[in-house]
Motif scaffolding. Structure first.
Motif, PDB file in Angstrom:
ATOM      1  N   THR A   1      35.853  57.612  17.421  1.00  0.00           N
ATOM      2  CA  THR A   1      36.129  56.221  17.082  1.00  0.00           C
ATOM      3  C   THR A   1      36.046  55.934  15.590  1.00  0.00           C
ATOM      4  OG1 THR A   1      33.797  55.665  17.483  1.00  0.00           O
ATOM      5  CG2 THR A   1      35.337  55.394  19.322  1.00  0.00           C
ATOM      6  N   ALA A   2      35.674  56.927  14.784  1.00  0.00           N
ATOM      7  CA  ALA A   2      35.532  56.716  13.346  1.00  0.00           C
ATOM      8  C   ALA A   2      36.864  56.321  12.718  1.00  0.00           C
ATOM      9  CB  ALA A   2      34.980  57.958  12.674  1.00  0.00           C
ATOM     10  N   LYS A   3      36.786  55.475  11.713  1.00  0.00           N
ATOM     11  CA  LYS A   3      37.982  54.990  11.035  1.00  0.00           C
ATOM     12  C   LYS A   3      38.342  55.822   9.807  1.00  0.00           C
ATOM     13  CE  LYS A   3      38.583  51.076  13.425  1.00  0.00           C
ATOM     14  NZ  LYS A   3      39.849  50.597  14.023  1.00  0.00           N
ATOM     15  N   LEU A   4      37.331  56.404   9.153  1.00  0.00           N
ATOM     16  CA  LEU A   4      37.575  57.132   7.924  1.00  0.00           C
ATOM     17  C   LEU A   4      36.352  57.939   7.541  1.00  0.00           C
ATOM     18  CD1 LEU A   4      36.972  55.053   4.736  1.00  0.00           C
ATOM     19  CD2 LEU A   4      36.638  54.024   6.983  1.00  0.00           C
ATOM     20  N   VAL A   5      36.542  58.808   6.555  1.00  0.00           N
ATOM     21  CA  VAL A   5      35.434  59.515   5.910  1.00  0.00           C
ATOM     22  C   VAL A   5      35.308  58.939   4.505  1.00  0.00           C
ATOM     23  CG1 VAL A   5      34.481  61.730   5.204  1.00  0.00           C
ATOM     24  CG2 VAL A   5      35.986  61.600   7.206  1.00  0.00           C
TER      25      VAL A   5
ATOM     26  N   ALA B   1      32.430  57.856   8.849  1.00  0.00           N
ATOM     27  CA  ALA B   1      31.648  59.030   8.465  1.00  0.00           C
ATOM     28  C   ALA B   1      31.420  58.967   6.958  1.00  0.00           C
ATOM     29  CB  ALA B   1      32.389  60.310   8.835  1.00  0.00           C
ATOM     30  N   VAL B   2      30.251  59.411   6.515  1.00  0.00           N
ATOM     31  CA  VAL B   2      29.913  59.380   5.094  1.00  0.00           C
ATOM     32  C   VAL B   2      29.370  60.738   4.672  1.00  0.00           C
ATOM     33  CG1 VAL B   2      29.395  56.909   5.137  1.00  0.00           C
ATOM     34  CG2 VAL B   2      27.552  58.561   5.530  1.00  0.00           C
ATOM     35  N   GLN B   3      29.173  60.875   3.368  1.00  0.00           N
ATOM     36  CA  GLN B   3      28.471  62.043   2.841  1.00  0.00           C
ATOM     37  C   GLN B   3      27.450  61.540   1.838  1.00  0.00           C
ATOM     38  OE1 GLN B   3      30.841  65.442   1.678  1.00  0.00           O
ATOM     39  NE2 GLN B   3      29.376  66.038   0.095  1.00  0.00           N
ATOM     40  N   HIS B   4      26.178  61.625   2.194  1.00  0.00           N
ATOM     41  CA  HIS B   4      25.060  61.127   1.405  1.00  0.00           C
ATOM     42  C   HIS B   4      24.939  59.604   1.568  1.00  0.00           C
ATOM     43  CE1 HIS B   4      21.792  61.920  -1.291  1.00  0.00           C
ATOM     44  NE2 HIS B   4      22.192  60.999  -2.144  1.00  0.00           N
ATOM     45  N   ALA B   5      23.884  59.031   0.978  1.00  0.00           N
ATOM     46  CA  ALA B   5      23.547  57.616   1.185  1.00  0.00           C
ATOM     47  C   ALA B   5      23.992  56.724   0.035  1.00  0.00           C
ATOM     48  CB  ALA B   5      22.032  57.477   1.374  1.00  0.00           C
ATOM     49  N   THR B   6      24.954  57.193  -0.758  1.00  0.00           N
ATOM     50  CA  THR B   6      25.372  56.444  -1.933  1.00  0.00           C
ATOM     51  C   THR B   6      25.723  54.997  -1.612  1.00  0.00           C
ATOM     52  OG1 THR B   6      26.232  58.484  -2.902  1.00  0.00           O
ATOM     53  CG2 THR B   6      26.980  56.414  -3.876  1.00  0.00           C
ATOM     54  N   PHE B   7      26.443  54.777  -0.529  1.00  0.00           N
ATOM     55  CA  PHE B   7      26.909  53.439  -0.167  1.00  0.00           C
ATOM     56  C   PHE B   7      26.033  52.789   0.908  1.00  0.00           C
ATOM     57  CE2 PHE B   7      30.563  56.053  -1.421  1.00  0.00           C
ATOM     58  CZ  PHE B   7      31.102  55.290  -2.454  1.00  0.00           C
ATOM     59  N   GLY B   8      24.880  53.392   1.201  1.00  0.00           N
ATOM     60  CA  GLY B   8      24.082  52.993   2.359  1.00  0.00           C
ATOM     61  C   GLY B   8      23.663  51.537   2.392  1.00  0.00           C
ATOM     62  N   TYR B   9      23.169  51.012   1.272  1.00  0.00           N
ATOM     63  CA  TYR B   9      22.689  49.624   1.265  1.00  0.00           C
ATOM     64  C   TYR B   9      23.825  48.650   1.556  1.00  0.00           C
ATOM     65  CZ  TYR B   9      18.030  50.807  -0.505  1.00  0.00           C
ATOM     66  OH  TYR B   9      16.752  51.301  -0.643  1.00  0.00           O
ATOM     67  N   LEU B  10      24.964  48.863   0.926  1.00  0.00           N
ATOM     68  CA  LEU B  10      26.095  47.961   1.140  1.00  0.00           C
ATOM     69  C   LEU B  10      26.607  48.069   2.567  1.00  0.00           C
ATOM     70  CD1 LEU B  10      28.171  45.941   0.141  1.00  0.00           C
ATOM     71  CD2 LEU B  10      29.547  47.867  -0.708  1.00  0.00           C
ATOM     72  N   LEU B  11      26.699  49.281   3.092  1.00  0.00           N
ATOM     73  CA  LEU B  11      27.192  49.452   4.459  1.00  0.00           C
ATOM     74  C   LEU B  11      26.273  48.767   5.466  1.00  0.00           C
ATOM     75  CD1 LEU B  11      28.375  53.179   4.359  1.00  0.00           C
ATOM     76  CD2 LEU B  11      29.758  51.104   4.082  1.00  0.00           C
ATOM     77  N   ARG B  12      24.963  48.870   5.259  1.00  0.00           N
ATOM     78  CA  ARG B  12      24.026  48.183   6.157  1.00  0.00           C
ATOM     79  C   ARG B  12      24.191  46.666   6.049  1.00  0.00           C
ATOM     80  NH1 ARG B  12      20.798  52.570   4.860  1.00  0.00           N
ATOM     81  NH2 ARG B  12      20.033  51.557   2.966  1.00  0.00           N
ATOM     82  N   TRP B  13      24.364  46.177   4.834  1.00  0.00           N
ATOM     83  CA  TRP B  13      24.539  44.735   4.633  1.00  0.00           C
ATOM     84  C   TRP B  13      25.813  44.246   5.323  1.00  0.00           C
ATOM     85  CZ3 TRP B  13      28.018  41.507   1.923  1.00  0.00           C
ATOM     86  CH2 TRP B  13      27.561  40.209   1.685  1.00  0.00           C
ATOM     87  N   LEU B  14      26.838  45.086   5.308  1.00  0.00           N
ATOM     88  CA  LEU B  14      28.101  44.728   5.946  1.00  0.00           C
ATOM     89  C   LEU B  14      28.070  44.909   7.459  1.00  0.00           C
ATOM     90  CD1 LEU B  14      30.568  46.463   3.449  1.00  0.00           C
ATOM     91  CD2 LEU B  14      30.164  43.998   3.655  1.00  0.00           C
ATOM     92  N   GLY B  15      27.079  45.656   7.950  1.00  0.00           N
ATOM     93  CA  GLY B  15      27.031  45.962   9.371  1.00  0.00           C
ATOM     94  C   GLY B  15      27.939  47.110   9.760  1.00  0.00           C
TER      95      GLY B  15
END
Length: 309
Positions: free
Chosen positions: A241-245, A196-210
């Motif tokens: 199933t989420a691992k973290l926020v 789970a996230v809050q806002h898209a701050t890490f969005g590009y990296l998370l998508r790259w990581l899958g």
């Protein structure tokens, strides 16, 4: 000439460069200050924001106006990220070289294709950027394109520095490629990891990581999580199933902490940009740190979701 000989030549070439007058650079965010410093290490850089500040919302205070007024180059994110304060800052600084369309104003997002551009944006959609997601600085694929464009712009403004900048550009690109290979190897087990996230701050990296960031604590981009929305998030089956926020250091931790109390999910607060602290004091180090922290949770079993009452 083999690879090691080539790099040795680059380093020797840098050592032999004559001292030159320092460029004055205004960086809207720390990530761009880091990249400018990699290309022009003797630049006089003033950074407008820090990791604990939301780059969307800062005050165009007198010290920033003065720094912008004496700058040769301003390096900012663009894509409306600084729309709430940068236009006023440029206007008040009255630096004729740092104006829209002039070489003295460099927007990183204009050098790459952005994720999720919108043809139509209105207030009902929240804080949506029509140009697309502006948080490109954590994208291992897009950052090298930005560095190449930044090097070109620096050389355009300071041609006497061209040899040094090109050598530094090559050094940076080699280091980044090596880091990217390490990130790919280290993150192989992160693909599909639900968080789970809050806002898209890490969005590009998370998508790259899958990494699967399907749960967002924000009801709409840029809007603080309401109690009603958090209750809706709490009933989302994906939360099982989420691992973290994951949230950024500049964000209010209370919504994430509340969700953690209800579910037992850990909250990971990470800097969304470069800091002055060891381990996150460069863009490459920051990405490595984020990946390392995510890996810690992938090794753990998800907690059982508690009562929704």
């Amino acid at each position: 000439m083999d690879f090691k000989q080539h790099i040795t030549g680059v380093i020797l070439g840098l050592a032999m460069m004559p001292a030159q007058a320092a460029l004055n650079v205004f960086a809207c965010e720390p990530e761009w200050a880091d990249l400018v410093r990699a290309l022009v290490p003797n630049a006089d850089i003033h950074t407008a924001t820090a990791a604990r500040q939301d780059p969307h919302y800062i005050e165009a205070r007198p010290s920033l106006i003065a720094a912008m007024r004496r700058a040769d180059l301003a390096v900012c994110t663009g894509a409306s990220l600084e729309a709430g304060w940068l236009p006023a800052l440029i206007s008040r600084a009255s630096n004729r070289d740092i104006q829209p369309g002039k070489p003295g104003l460099f927007f990183a997002t204009e050098q790459v294709t952005l994720h999720q551009p919108h043809d139509h944006v209105d207030r009902s959609m929240g804080d949506v950027h029509p140009e697309g997601d502006p948080h490109v600085h954590l994208d291992p694929q897009r950052v090298p394109e930005i560095v190449d464009a930044l090097a070109d712009r620096l050389i355009e403004l300071a041609p006497d520095h061209s040899n040094m900048i090109r050598l530094r550009q090559l050094q940076w690109q080699v280091r980044w490629k090596l880091s990217t290979a390490q990130w790919q190897e280290a993150a192989a087990n992160l693909k599909g990891m639900p968080i789970a996230v809050q806002h898209a701050t890490f969005g590009y990296l998370l998508r790259w990581l899958g990494v699967d960031a399907a749960i967002d604590l924000e009801p709409k981009p840029g809007l603080p999580p309401s109690a009603a929305h958090l209750r809706k998030v709490l009933s989302d089956p994906s939360l099982q199933t989420a691992k973290l926020v994951l949230i950024a250091t500049y964000q209010d931790e209370r919504p994430a902490r509340w969700l953690s109390e209800q579910t037992g999910l850990p909250v990971e607060v990470l800097p969304g940009t470069v800091t002055d602290e060891a381990g996150t004091d460069s863009l490459a180090n920051l990405i490595s740190h984020i990946i390392e922290r995510l890996q810690q949770y992938q090794e753990e079993s998800p907690p059982e979701v508690g009562s929704h009452g």
